[in-house]
Design an enzyme around this catalytic site. Structure first.
Site, short mmCIF file in Angstrom:
data_model
loop_
_atom_site.label_atom_id
_atom_site.label_comp_id
_atom_site.label_asym_id
_atom_site.label_seq_id
_atom_site.Cartn_x
_atom_site.Cartn_y
_atom_site.Cartn_z
N ARG A 80 0.86 -1.18 0.00
CA ARG A 80 0.00 0.00 0.00
C ARG A 80 0.89 1.23 0.00
O ARG A 80 1.98 1.20 0.56
CB ARG A 80 -0.92 -0.01 1.22
CG ARG A 80 -1.94 -1.14 1.18
CD ARG A 80 -3.02 -1.02 2.23
NE ARG A 80 -4.14 -1.90 1.93
CZ ARG A 80 -4.28 -3.14 2.41
NH1 ARG A 80 -3.36 -3.65 3.20
NH2 ARG A 80 -5.33 -3.87 2.09
N THR A 134 -9.78 -9.85 -4.49
CA THR A 134 -10.00 -9.61 -3.06
C THR A 134 -10.89 -10.72 -2.54
O THR A 134 -11.82 -11.16 -3.23
CB THR A 134 -10.67 -8.24 -2.79
OG1 THR A 134 -11.21 -8.26 -1.47
CG2 THR A 134 -11.80 -7.92 -3.75
N ARG A 180 -15.09 -6.37 5.83
CA ARG A 180 -15.06 -5.06 6.48
C ARG A 180 -16.35 -4.28 6.22
O ARG A 180 -17.01 -3.83 7.13
CB ARG A 180 -13.84 -4.31 5.93
CG ARG A 180 -13.51 -3.02 6.62
CD ARG A 180 -12.20 -2.53 5.99
NE ARG A 180 -12.14 -1.10 5.95
CZ ARG A 180 -11.78 -0.32 6.95
NH1 ARG A 180 -11.43 -0.85 8.10
NH2 ARG A 180 -11.74 0.99 6.82
P1 ADP Z 1 -7.63 -2.46 -2.32
O1 ADP Z 1 -7.09 -2.27 -3.69
O2 ADP Z 1 -7.59 -3.90 -1.89
O3 ADP Z 1 -8.99 -1.80 -2.15
P2 ADP Z 1 -6.42 -0.28 -0.76
O4 ADP Z 1 -7.70 0.45 -0.59
O5 ADP Z 1 -5.54 -0.44 0.42
O6 ADP Z 1 -6.62 -1.78 -1.29
O7 ADP Z 1 -5.60 0.46 -1.92
C1 ADP Z 1 -4.35 -0.03 -2.34
C2 ADP Z 1 -3.50 1.14 -2.77
O8 ADP Z 1 -4.13 1.80 -3.89
C3 ADP Z 1 -3.31 2.25 -1.75
O9 ADP Z 1 -2.29 1.98 -0.82
C4 ADP Z 1 -2.92 3.42 -2.64
O10 ADP Z 1 -1.57 3.29 -3.02
C5 ADP Z 1 -3.81 3.18 -3.86
N1 ADP Z 1 -5.04 3.99 -3.74
C6 ADP Z 1 -6.12 3.70 -2.98
N2 ADP Z 1 -7.04 4.70 -3.06
C7 ADP Z 1 -6.52 5.64 -3.90
C8 ADP Z 1 -6.97 6.91 -4.37
N3 ADP Z 1 -8.16 7.41 -4.03
N4 ADP Z 1 -6.16 7.60 -5.20
C9 ADP Z 1 -4.97 7.09 -5.57
N5 ADP Z 1 -4.47 5.91 -5.15
C10 ADP Z 1 -5.24 5.18 -4.33
#
Ligand code: ADP
Length: 330
Positions: A80, A134, A180
């Site tokens: 992340r 996921t 979640r």
């Molecule tokens: P997932 O993809 O499983 O939903 P996360 O929500 O943790 O996981 O997002 C993974 C990564 O994607 C984040 O750590 C960030 O680098 C990027 N990311 C998430 N949201 C945004 C956003 N609104 N704008 C830009 N990058 C984002």
């Protein structure tokens, strides 16, 4: 569907991002092998968005895809990067990838990862296709996500084991599963495992209703019960539920939190097949010159949904399954 000139693509970058899910390796393998089959080169971006910034690009070959199909987790690592919310950080990532010769991307991740991917196309016209990876199954635009089936089966095996001990000791158990913001795992596991009650973010079962339910079972001779609780926004909430049930009814509920066990292990056949289909579909979508979208499955068929339509939308757990769970455990 957003378009780009597909004939300019020579090298595709693949990354896994956000939470890991069983079957991600099968998706990496399929996307890589289909791309190589069509004469393209492939680079793995290590750790997702952090790897774009730190220039961690590794060649992916036929050989490096051997013996990964059955492995859980992701060989590319995942990560992340909160800084990816900043436009200048995204610009640096794009500059690094262009310098490394990468001209299109396959992103395997969830909603957050797709939001970052969508911005790379919006701001820099960097072509990207997303694959839903996921265990939560909460991505709008696809019936199933990679990893969900495995997570459900892992949780179900645990519940079957817990039922043995619950029945032997006449006990009440609360089993906490992941989820979640959504109850997909909880509801599937609840129906498949014959749970007496299911607590999940989208429903509003009260503790009093759950107690009534348990008492109804006891009145007809039931001596043990299993309740399923999705973790929601507070992992460990099963302890709060157990305490509330004890206070109101005197029932002593044992708690079992499955936690990250549900994320690991070898993917099921269903997840391997889904991941292989979606991995291949991602490359075919890019080869058609389509991007800024996600590939998924709907009614068993492959689908392509623009990020602009899918992002931010909530996929609902099927009412029919929720109602079935209620009736079967009445
Ligand atoms: P997932 O993809 O499983 O939903 P996360 O929500 O943790 O996981 O997002 C993974 C990564 O994607 C984040 O750590 C960030 O680098 C990027 N990311 C998430 N949201 C945004 C956003 N609104 N704008 C830009 N990058 C984002």
């Amino acid at each position: 569907m957003p378009q780009f000139p597909a004939d300019k693509i020579k090298t595709i970058g693949i990354y896994t991002s956000g939470g890991d899910a069983p079957g991600m390796n099968a998706a990496i393998r399929a996307a890589t092998r289909v791309a190589l089959f069509h004469g393209l080169e492939v680079r793995g971006i290590v750790g997702g968005y952090p790897g774009m910034l730190s220039n961690e690009f590794m060649p992916l070959t036929q050989g490096s895809m051997g013996n990964i199909l059955q492995r859980g987790g992701t060989i590319l690592k995942t990560g992340r990067l909160p800084e990816f919310h900043q436009a200048d950080v995204r610009a640096k990532a794009v500059a690094n990838m262009r310098a490394a010769g990468i001209d299109a991307l396959v992103c395997i991740g969830g909603d957050g990862s797709f939001t970052g991917a969508h911005l790379l196309f919006q701001e820099h016209k960097f072509p990207i296709v997303g694959l839903p990876g996921t265990i939560d199954n909460d991505i709008f635009g696809t019936d199933f996500t990679i990893g969900f089936d495995t997570a459900v089966n892992v949780a179900l095996e645990a519940i079957d084991r817990i039922r043995d001990t619950a029945a032997s000791h006449d006990r009440l158990f609360i089993v906490e599963v992941m989820g979640r913001d959504s109850g997909f795992i909880a509801v599937d596991v609840g129906v498949a495992g014959g749970a007496e009650e299911i607590f999940f973010p989208e429903n509003s079962v009260t503790v009093d209703e759950a107690i009534d339910h348990i008492k109804r079972g006891m009145a007809r001779g039931k001596k043990s019960s299993i309740l399923i609780a999705a973790e929601g926004r507070k992992p460990g909430r099963a302890y709060d539920l157990a305490e509330a049930i004890r206070k109101k009814s005197g029932f002593d509920a044992k708690v079992c939190i499955l936690g990250h066990i549900q994320r690991g292990g070898s993917p099921t056949a269903a997840d391997r097949i889904l991941a292989s289909r979606l991995g291949a579909a991602a490359i075919e979508t890019l080869r058609k010159g389509q991007c800024d979208c996600m590939v998924g499955v709907s009614g068993g068929q492959l689908t392509t949904v623009p990020f602009a339509q899918a992002l931010g939308k909530k996929k609902a757990v099927g009412r029919e399954l929720i109602e079935l769970a209620r009736v079967l455990s009445y």
